[in-house]
Design a protein around this motif. Structure first.
Motif, PDB file in Angstrom:
ATOM      1  N   GLU A  81     -82.961 -39.596  63.400  1.00  0.00           N
ATOM      2  CA  GLU A  81     -83.828 -40.298  62.453  1.00  0.00           C
ATOM      3  C   GLU A  81     -85.255 -39.753  62.461  1.00  0.00           C
ATOM      4  O   GLU A  81     -86.020 -39.983  61.522  1.00  0.00           O
ATOM      5  N   ARG A 132     -86.156 -36.907  61.875  1.00  0.00           N
ATOM      6  CA  ARG A 132     -86.302 -35.875  60.844  1.00  0.00           C
ATOM      7  C   ARG A 132     -86.671 -36.453  59.472  1.00  0.00           C
ATOM      8  O   ARG A 132     -87.105 -35.720  58.596  1.00  0.00           O
ATOM      9  N   GLU A 133     -86.478 -37.741  59.320  1.00  0.00           N
ATOM     10  CA  GLU A 133     -86.731 -38.363  58.032  1.00  0.00           C
ATOM     11  C   GLU A 133     -88.233 -38.518  57.789  1.00  0.00           C
ATOM     12  O   GLU A 133     -88.943 -39.080  58.617  1.00  0.00           O
ATOM     13  N   ASP A 134     -88.700 -38.003  56.681  1.00  0.00           N
ATOM     14  CA  ASP A 134     -90.109 -38.119  56.284  1.00  0.00           C
ATOM     15  C   ASP A 134     -91.065 -37.628  57.378  1.00  0.00           C
ATOM     16  O   ASP A 134     -92.138 -38.189  57.588  1.00  0.00           O
ATOM     17  N   ASN A 135     -90.659 -36.579  58.088  1.00  0.00           N
ATOM     18  CA  ASN A 135     -91.508 -36.015  59.143  1.00  0.00           C
ATOM     19  C   ASN A 135     -92.259 -34.807  58.586  1.00  0.00           C
ATOM     20  O   ASN A 135     -91.641 -33.849  58.111  1.00  0.00           O
ATOM     21  N   LYS A 136     -93.570 -34.845  58.674  1.00  0.00           N
ATOM     22  CA  LYS A 136     -94.396 -33.798  58.063  1.00  0.00           C
ATOM     23  C   LYS A 136     -94.205 -32.435  58.720  1.00  0.00           C
ATOM     24  O   LYS A 136     -94.498 -31.398  58.114  1.00  0.00           O
ATOM     25  N   TYR A 162     -91.223 -31.371  60.104  1.00  0.00           N
ATOM     26  CA  TYR A 162     -89.812 -31.000  60.207  1.00  0.00           C
ATOM     27  C   TYR A 162     -89.506 -29.636  59.584  1.00  0.00           C
ATOM     28  O   TYR A 162     -88.845 -28.794  60.202  1.00  0.00           O
ATOM     29  N   GLN A 163     -89.969 -29.392  58.382  1.00  0.00           N
ATOM     30  CA  GLN A 163     -89.633 -28.143  57.700  1.00  0.00           C
ATOM     31  C   GLN A 163     -90.168 -26.921  58.452  1.00  0.00           C
ATOM     32  O   GLN A 163     -89.469 -25.907  58.587  1.00  0.00           O
ATOM     33  N   LYS A 194     -93.834 -37.236  67.623  1.00  0.00           N
ATOM     34  CA  LYS A 194     -93.791 -38.625  67.160  1.00  0.00           C
ATOM     35  C   LYS A 194     -94.453 -39.558  68.173  1.00  0.00           C
ATOM     36  O   LYS A 194     -95.192 -40.475  67.806  1.00  0.00           O
TER      37      LYS A 194
END
Length: 393
Positions: free
Chosen positions: A79, A81-85, A87-88, A126
């Motif tokens: 979780e 990875r969701e909406d993580n600035k 991640y990409q 995080k």
């Protein structure tokens, strides 16, 4: 632990095996002491051969970083990875990290480790929003993952990120540049000729950036050399990687001086780090130089701006942290009495060259990092309080 095969000829192999067994016994004795003898573990990590095996590293690295292995955080979940600035960018860097994994590793195993690598990085970021991801961070994290596994690596990397790596994880590169600024003063203390040549070439220090921010993990192809350096760096002051960078440049003195004296040529030469370096000799040399020219003596020369904030300046010996089981987040001011007086500053930094070289020659006799190793182990308590900069705003 697997036993070494007996040597085919001569007695050197037997001597090596005996020395290794003595070191292993001393490490386990320190681990089984009550309280754990962290000072001895540091000395073992610094001395020739380092911690010898990944099995031992799994036991000793947590002690060097004051991580309680009985209370590890749960494994990070997807979780994150969701909406993580980040991640990409993390995903791109990890996908490009194929060469950091052992050659011949099955694809499915490597891909699984890459997924774990992404999760560890995102978990640390995080939990510590004051930290900012940088390209090269994954090179450090993957080393811990491959040595100790994902759960312990998560705890070790988090502690490392809030201490040794703290300055690299600022929003800007100002503090990273400040740490790089120690490189030339160290070289100048030892070999003014090389220093002056590099200054004339206007090469700067950017060639050493990837060395510093990845603890050489990005530039060394042999994983054994990488973990040996990690043993050394984990046991020492946070600025030790820049001292090691300096001894690499000094070791290549003749190559540097034979190079065309222009920025492009010298940068190209130095950025291509040799893979056959005499690592134990250079580790010993870096320890000697740290003892002779501690950060407190080089601070004025390294400081390019006022009120720099560096983790190195507030580093306390993790022996103390091991007892207290808490991070070192003490806020400090730049100098004990600011600049004291110009006369005192000049008396520290403007030592005659001949005295430096005499001192260097004497210390150079410490081939096996004997007394020098002990001094490096004690460095935080002896020098960090004198080098009083702020760590956090």
């Amino acid at each position: 632990m697997a036993r070494r095969s007996p040597p085919r000829c001569g007695g050197g192999g037997h001597d090596f095996d005996a020395k290794k067994k003595r070191k292993v016994a001393e490490i386990y004795q320190a681990l089984n002491s009550d309280p754990i003898d962290v000072a001895t573990l540091r000395r073992m990590a610094i001395s020739e051969g380092g911690l010898l095996t990944d099995e031992i590293r799994c036991k000793v690295w947590p002690k060097l970083l004051s991580v309680n292995t009985e209370d590890l955080p749960p494994l990070p979940g997807k979780e994150l990875r969701e909406d993580n600035k980040d991640y990409q960018q993390v995903l791109l860097d990890v996908r490009r990290s194929l060469r950091r994994f052992p050659p011949g590793m099955p694809d499915d195993q490597r891909e699984g480790l890459q997924e774990e690598l992404i999760d560890i990085i995102l978990h640390v970021l995080k939990r510590n929003p004051q930290l900012h991801y940088y390209q090269g961070y994954h090179d450090i994290v993957v080393t811990f993952l491959l040595v100790v596994g994902d759960r312990l690596a998560t705890a070790l990397v988090e502690k490392l990120s809030t201490h040794h790596l703290r300055d690299f994880m600022d929003p800007t590169m100002d503090n990273t540049k400040h740490i790089l600024n120690y490189l030339m003063p160290i070289i100048d203390q030892v070999n003014p000729k090389v220093h002056d040549f590099m200054q004339s070439a206007e090469v700067g220090t950017i060639f050493a950036l990837s060395w510093l921010i990845t603890w050489f993990g990005h530039v060394l192809s042999d994983f054994r050399h990488v973990v040996r350096l990690y043993d050394f760096f984990l046991a020492c002051h946070p600025l030790m990687p820049i001292y090691f960078a300096a001894v690499i440049v000094l070791y290549r003195e003749q190559e540097v001086l034979d190079c065309e004296c222009d920025m492009a040529s010298v940068h190209h030469l130095l950025s291509q780090i040799p893979q056959d370096l005499p690592y134990e000799t250079l580790i010993s040399r870096a320890g000697d130089l740290f003892v002779q020219f501690p950060p407190s003596e080089l601070a004025r020369e390294a400081a390019q701006q006022q009120a720099e904030r560096t983790a190195a300046s507030t580093f306390k010996d993790f022996e103390l942290a091991s007892v207290q089981q808490r991070p070192d987040t003490v806020l400090r001011q730049r100098f004990r009495e600011r600049l004291r007086t110009e006369e005192r500053t000049e008396s520290i930094l403007a030592k005659p060259r001949t005295n430096r070289f005499v001192k260097l020659a004497v210390m150079g006799l410490t081939v096996a990092l004997g007394a020098a190793a002990l001094a490096v182990v004690k460095s935080a308590l002896e020098w960090a309080p004198k080098f009083e900069l702020q760590i956090f705003p």
